[in-house]
Design a protein around this motif. Structure first.
Motif, PDB file in Angstrom:
ATOM      1  N   SER A 115       0.845  -1.366   0.006  1.00  0.00           N
ATOM      2  CA  SER A 115       0.124  -0.084   0.056  1.00  0.00           C
ATOM      3  C   SER A 115       0.950   1.282  -0.024  1.00  0.00           C
ATOM      4  N   LYS A 116       0.318   2.604  -0.051  1.00  0.00           N
ATOM      5  CA  LYS A 116       1.163   3.414  -0.070  1.00  0.00           C
ATOM      6  C   LYS A 116       1.862   3.695   1.311  1.00  0.00           C
TER       7      LYS A 116
ATOM      8  N   ASP B 139       2.974   1.226   3.247  1.00  0.00           N
ATOM      9  CA  ASP B 139       3.729   0.306   3.237  1.00  0.00           C
ATOM     10  C   ASP B 139       5.006   0.563   2.349  1.00  0.00           C
ATOM     11  N   ALA B 140       4.894   1.207   1.158  1.00  0.00           N
ATOM     12  CA  ALA B 140       5.766   1.744   0.212  1.00  0.00           C
ATOM     13  C   ALA B 140       6.728   2.938   0.840  1.00  0.00           C
TER      14      ALA B 140
END
Lengths: 256, 328
Positions: free
Chosen positions: A169-170, A172-173
């Protein structure tokens, strides 16, 4: 031949500023001496004050890490209304006279709603570590935020894109790719902020003479007892700060 | 499998679209276009990385236009690979397993490192890999996530020419071996012709022609596509004195088929011309001549050139057969 003259001139000019920056420190250590520095550090007032300074400066850095790093990321990655204004706003504290900043903080946070909230949580503002931390933070936060901005700018957005196509996900990234890649600049920014916060005097002395942080203690001893009693505290403070600063920098460079 | 319907995206002064096309399952679809024609933007839009688009994206009949990229199951390989520098080669490849349930992970990993020949690289720092090695690792990372669709953005442009052919063979093998569909963008005709089942030619944000690879590369349907594909000597039908419906169509003359002579021969079309300039290339001559006030370009062998004793400013005849004239 001309090249040699050019280099010699630059070396001469450069050495003037190097000497200007180092002579006061060397002279200070030489005049105080290791024995006096050792004795002074064992003085409870001194080590409590130095430890308090290091601790509160660290709190200020941690607070800005939590709030300033997300802001830096937003500034770098998003376009939003008022972005340029916020960026300019963030650089203002660097330009403001420190005593003026202390007065502004006093006006803003010692009373009114914010003052009430701080009092409700028994944090207070005047003559408290909260006040000291605010003063340190106000004047040094831009160093960390700008460092983080610099770090995020170096991370190509396509790294995040790839991570997202791989299932991240954003957020996580951000934590697995962007933050580790920008880490070095963020740590450097944090170090700059922390060292700037350690030396804060003008704003701190307006808000909190007590608890006495090291710069205030040095000033207080100089005012009341003269150079002989303030110089060893100054030397101890400098040596401890430099040691911590160098250690973190070396570790950061190794991790790169 | 993938259907794009009236896709439109505006970014500053560039407009992508409107685009509509379909990509069939297990096919190799190549988008061919110049640099800056919006190919990468199109791939990023398909992957869900660009927002605020108009139009629809369907995957197996389901509307995925607003679906987040991490939910689409599309792999992406950029031309500069974007390997995560904070991880080793092995960690890069397995990154997707942190977020996805991947069936038969171990077998897939072993198979991938054998297929892409990257066994010796697994513990290496990605900064010490060559372009070709990075390319294979990036492919392995994308395939390991078991995507339904693999999006490749100029994947061979940063690879040493000596490794290009072997990587192209690997790319071609991916579809069958891993049951995948590929969209590959490139500006390289050779890549497109070798790899593609279908080609879409994209210029200035628009797809100008889609079709089977052979058809698109040999029979462009517009002047823009013909020019982009390198077709030379493009003339209107009136140039050849056509009186029928061919008069308003465009034709391209193959520079290798043009014959110069001093008297009429058995070729269908012969026109008076004057030699403008001659360039000596290693194994042939490039001859630029004026015919009916239009410049024509021809390639002639050194033998023929010597026989004709062509010189700049000399008048002669330029002859061609109708079979050497391609209709655009």
């Amino acid at each position: 031949m001309k090249d040699r003259w050019f280099l010699s001139l630059f070396m001469f000019l450069g050495s003037i500023i190097v000497l200007f920056l180092t002579i006061p420190l060397i002279k200070l250590f030489m005049s105080v001496g290791i024995t006096t520095m050792g004795k002074t550090i064992l003085d409870a007032t001194v080590y409590n004050s130095i430890f308090l300074t290091l601790r509160v400066a660290l709190y200020a850095v941690l607070f800005v890490c939590i709030t300033g790093i997300p802001l830096a990321y937003l500034i770098v990655r998003s376009d939003f209304f008022g972005k340029s204004f916020i960026e300019s706003l963030l650089d203002i504290p660097v330009m403001v006279p420190h005593t003026a900043a202390g007065i502004a903080l006093l006006v803003a946070f010692s009373s009114g709603y914010v003052g009430d909230i701080l009092n409700f949580f028994h944090l207070g503002f005047i003559d408290t570590t909260t006040g000291v931390m605010s003063a340190m933070m106000f004047l040094s936060a831009p160093f960390l935020i700008n460092g983080a901005k610099e770090g995020f700018r170096k991370v190509d957005e396509k790294y995040e894109y790839v991570a997202r196509t791989l299932g991240a996900s954003k957020i996580d990234a951000f934590f697995t790719i962007v933050l580790p890649m920008a880490k070095s600049d963020i740590i450097n920014g944090a170090l700059m902020m922390w060292s700037r916060a350690l030396g804060e005097f003008g704003a701190v002395v307006i808000i909190a003479y007590h608890p006495m942080v090291a710069p205030v203690l040095i000033y207080d001893r100089f005012n009341n007892f003269g150079l002989k009693f303030s110089a060893p505290v100054a030397a101890d403070m400098i040596i401890i700060s430099v040691l911590i600063f160098l250690t973190i920098r070396v570790v950061n460079n190794r991790l790169r | 499998m993938l259907k794009i319907e009236n896709l439109l995206l505006k970014k500053e002064d560039f407009t992508l679209g409107e685009l509509s096309f379909e990509v069939k399952k297990n096919s190799y679809f190549v988008i061919l276009g110049k640099t800056g024609s919006g190919k990468t933007m199109l791939l990023e839009t398909v992957a869900g990385l660009k927002r605020n688009i108009l139009g629809k994206v369907y995957l197996n009949g389901i509307d995925i236009t607003t679906l987040q990229p991490e939910k689409r199951d599309f792999g992406f390989v950029y031309q500069d690979f974007m390997l995560f520098p904070n991880m080793s080669v092995g960690e890069n490849i397995k990154y997707s397993s942190r977020y996805k349930q991947i069936k038969n992970q171990k077998e897939l990993f072993v198979d991938l490192i054998e297929f892409l020949q990257i066994k010796g690289l697994l513990n290496r720092d990605i900064t010490h890999l060559s372009g070709g090695e990075k390319q294979r690792v990036a492919l392995a990372r994308a395939i390991y996530s078991k995507p339904k669709l693999l999006l490749l953005d100029e994947p061979l442009s940063a690879v040493d020419p000596t490794f290009k052919n072997s990587i192209m063979k690997l790319l071609k093998g991916i579809i069958k071996r891993y049951d995948m569909t590929i969209i590959h963008v490139t500006h390289n005709f050779k890549e497109a012709s070798f790899l593609a089942d279908k080609i879409a030619v994209m210029l200035d944000g628009k797809i100008l022609q889609i079709g089977r690879a052979n058809d698109v590369l040999n029979r462009p349907t517009s002047i823009e596509v013909a020019k982009f594909l390198g077709f030379k000597n493009i003339f209107k039908g009136s140039f050849f004195d056509f009186k029928d419906e061919r008069r308003d169509r465009y034709f391209s003359v193959d520079p290798n088929r043009i014959l110069f002579s001093y008297k009429k021969n058995d070729k269908e079309f012969c026109y008076e011309c004057r030699i403008d300039s001659i360039l000596d290339i290693t194994d042939h001559y490039k001859v630029f001549a004026k015919v009916k006030n239009r410049e024509i370009f021809a390639k002639i062998t050194k033998n023929m050139f010597d026989k004709l004793e062509l010189e700049e400013g000399k008048d002669c005849l330029m002859c061609i057969d109708s079979k050497d004239v391609e209709i655009i």
